[in-house]
Enzyme design. Structure first.
Site, short mmCIF file in Angstrom:
data_model
loop_
_atom_site.label_atom_id
_atom_site.label_comp_id
_atom_site.label_asym_id
_atom_site.label_seq_id
_atom_site.Cartn_x
_atom_site.Cartn_y
_atom_site.Cartn_z
CE1 TYR A 82 -3.84 2.47 0.58
CE2 TYR A 82 -2.02 3.68 1.90
CZ TYR A 82 -3.32 3.70 1.06
OH TYR A 82 -4.08 4.78 1.00
CD GLU A 123 -6.13 4.46 -1.46
OE1 GLU A 123 -6.11 4.65 -0.36
OE2 GLU A 123 -6.73 3.89 -2.31
#
Ligand code: GDP
Ligand code: MN
Length: 390
Positions: free
Chosen positions: A109, A197
């Site tokens: 992530y 993101e």
């Protein structure tokens, strides 16, 4: 402003972040043609909608033939994809992105956000990607690595390496990973993004690192200096009520209840939402008419609030300082003349020219419900929901 995954990937690629080969499609036939263009023997079809959680909702499909790609695309087009993040109405799919399938060994992530509390850009990374960051933060906060960027120094080399080490990458991957982080940071900074993101940032079977998913949001107030970004706006993904109001220079927020609200000032709007809830009701929306609103502006605002079919009562709460109650009252009277107002309307006026405003409303003979305090107005609005008018 949000953009689509394929658009965010194009931007990231321009800044040097590796992405899989892919192409956009507006029809199932185009989707299958993309397979020929891209080559290989497996592809991923991804619904392009402004929401996350597509994978779990059937919006990301792995396919092993061009026929399967066409079928997957066919099942997506025209549908509204409802995900854990999209809200109950979901988002319309009218384009899909076809990508070569990646052999994923690990999912990491990587995110960049603005931490308003400390007034800094913060990078959040985790060795465990794939799942939603909110869920990760709840279930395993210890796996999140947070790095604060000093605006004077920018993103420093050692910070990139530190993040890469924290993600348990191999020594040979450290330099490439920290280069990717820097590139992503530059895209965020140069384009006035508010959020970036990459989830997952994948490590492939061969050990290379690639952005499998990408999300970016931009600061609306900076769009004037990034025309190429503002052109990426996709109205089909927005709340129709909110875009209608935004196009008319009105600040509007769509909610799920049945009381439409017209208020001046965001703080008073918040207090009014709270008071409606305390009185046992649910707001359908709120519209901030701002300061110094003319009767015409009040009329426009009235129309925007009533456009929401869920509205079963309306609450107008004005605490006039820069505003003038008489102008607001004139706007309300004009609205009743020009619009087909079928719901009960509760009005509370206070402040500048309040006597004139109340006189205009009284003299109009309109079936308005008046209140002197916010609490009284909220209770009357909740009680009036669904009542017949006229
Ligand atoms: P999201 O659910 O909206 O965040 O969509 P993503 O683009 O993140 O896709 C969801 C999941 O699909 C990812 O976390 C991956 O596990 C998987 N996925 C997406 N593309 C590929 C691919 O090319 N190969 C493999 N093996 N999995 C993929
Ligand atoms: Mn994702």
């Amino acid at each position: 402003m949000d953009i689509h995954e394929y658009q965010a990937k194009e931007i990231l690629a321009r800044f040097g972040v590796p992405i899989p080969r892919g192409g956009l499609a507006y029809s199932p036939e185009q989707a299958s043609y993309r397979c020929t263009e891209i080559g290989g023997s497996a592809w991923v079809v991804k619904a392009q909608v402004h929401t996350g959680g597509r994978g779990a909702a059937g919006g990301v499909r792995l396919c092993h033939s061009d026929r399967a790609v066409e079928d997957a695309a066919n099942s997506m087009f025209g549908r509204r994809l409802v995900t854990s993040q999209s809200g109950p109405r979901g988002k319309l799919i009218y384009r899909v992105y076809v990508e070569e399938a990646t052999d994923v060994a690990r999912e990491l992530y990587f995110g960049i956000v603005l931490d308003r509390r400390i007034e800094r850009v913060v990078i959040i990374a985790s060795a465990e990607g794939g799942m939603e960051i909110e869920e990760l933060a709840r279930s395993k906060p210890e796996v999140l690595v947070r790095t604060t960027i000093d605006p004077a120094a920018g993103f420093l080399e050692f910070q990139g390496r530190e993040i890469a080490f924290a993600l348990d990458l191999q020594p040979a991957q450290i330099a490439e990973a920290s280069r990717i982080f820097r590139c992503a940071y530059r895209a965020f900074r140069d384009l006035d993004a508010t959020m970036l993101e990459i989830n997952p940032l994948a490590v492939t079977g061969k050990g290379s690192i690639v952005a499998l998913d990408a999300k970016m949001a931009f600061d609306d107030n900076a769009l004037f200096r990034h025309l190429e970004i503002s052109e990426l706006r996709d109205r089909s993904q927005e709340d129709a009520r909110e875009s209608h109001a935004a196009d008319r220079g009105l600040a509007y927020v769509g909610l799920d209840g049945d009381i439409g609200c017209m208020i001046n000032g965001a703080g008073l709007a918040m207090a009014t939402m709270d008071m409606i809830k305390v009185a046992g009701g649910e707001p359908a929306n709120f519209l901030d008419i701002g300061g110094g609103a003319s009767p015409q502006r009040v009329l426009k605002a009235f129309r925007a609030v009533l456009q929401d079919a869920n509205v079963k009562a309306m609450l107008i709460n004005i605490f006039a300082g820069v505003n003038r109650c008489d102008w607001v009252a004139e706007g309300i009277v004009a609205a009743f003349k020009q619009l087909d107002v079928k719901v009960p309307v509760v009005v509370r006026l206070a402040g500048t020219h309040v006597e004139q405003g109340q006189r205009i409303l009284r003299d109009s003979g309109l079936p308005l419900i008046t209140a002197d305090t916010l609490a009284e107005a909220a209770h009357k609005a909740v009680a009036a929901v669904g009542a017949k008018v006229g």
